[in-house]
Enzyme design. Structure first.
Site, short mmCIF file in Angstrom:
data_model
loop_
_atom_site.label_atom_id
_atom_site.label_comp_id
_atom_site.label_asym_id
_atom_site.label_seq_id
_atom_site.Cartn_x
_atom_site.Cartn_y
_atom_site.Cartn_z
CG HIS A 18 -1.94 -1.00 1.31
ND1 HIS A 18 -2.11 -1.80 2.42
CD2 HIS A 18 -2.89 -1.39 0.43
CE1 HIS A 18 -3.12 -2.62 2.22
NE2 HIS A 18 -3.61 -2.40 1.00
CE LYS A 42 -11.44 -7.18 1.34
NZ LYS A 42 -10.24 -6.38 1.06
NE ARG A 91 -2.79 -7.75 -4.50
CZ ARG A 91 -3.62 -8.19 -3.59
NH1 ARG A 91 -3.17 -8.52 -2.41
NH2 ARG A 91 -4.90 -8.32 -3.83
CB SER A 129 -4.61 -6.47 4.31
OG SER A 129 -4.12 -5.20 3.94
#
Length: 160
Positions: A18, A42, A91, A129
């Site tokens: 990040h 989430k 990514r 994360s």
């Protein structure tokens, strides 16, 4: 007119990946608003306030970065900040598929705000994360993945 961008995310927790995107965005835009969002799909480990505080701590050396939170639509937040750009980190190809959906919706809501995709540096291409939380949960070392402040916060969350 100042070039303003929003860099949104859940940042639960903020990782070096990040930070890579935030720093590089801050080199391109005059002002970057890092917007901490709640992802309803989430279960966050850290509260929004905790995530904002960690982000403020690890970005305090970047003068043109401001950390805030928003409850509504990202596009409404971007308009409120007069941002002309949204920065998203990628990514892998799988990230692009997901990000493309959000970008398409944002274009319908306001076509004047562009989305800029930045590829993460190769050293962070595997990092998420979720992976960091999983490693930390089992007392694994996370210092290669997150700043020391975040590592300490993770240790506090999982120690009790």
């Amino acid at each position: 007119m100042a070039s303003i961008a929003v860099c949104p995310g859940s940042f639960d927790p903020v990782t070096y990946g990040h930070l890579d995107i935030i720093r590089r965005g801050a080199n391109v835009f005059e002002q970057v608003y890092v917007c901490v969002l709640n992802n309803s799909s989430k279960q966050p480990l850290f509260t929004v306030e905790e995530r904002c505080e960690l982000l403020r701590e690890v970005t305090k050396d970047i003068p043109n970065v401001t950390v805030e939170t928003s409850q509504g639509l990202l596009i409404d937040y971007a308009k409120k900040k007069r941002a002309k750009a949204i920065i998203r980190g990628l990514r892998a190809v799988s990230d692009f598929e997901y990000e493309m959906q959000g970008t398409s919706v944002n274009r319908v809501l306001d076509e004047s705000i562009e989305t800029f995709f930045m590829m993460t540096n190769n050293q962070y291409s595997f990092l998420s994360s979720s992976i960091v939380k999983e490693v930390a949960k089992y007392n694994g070392p996370v210092s290669e993945f997150v700043p020391p402040e975040v590592e300490q916060a993770l240790m506090q969350k999982f120690k009790g």
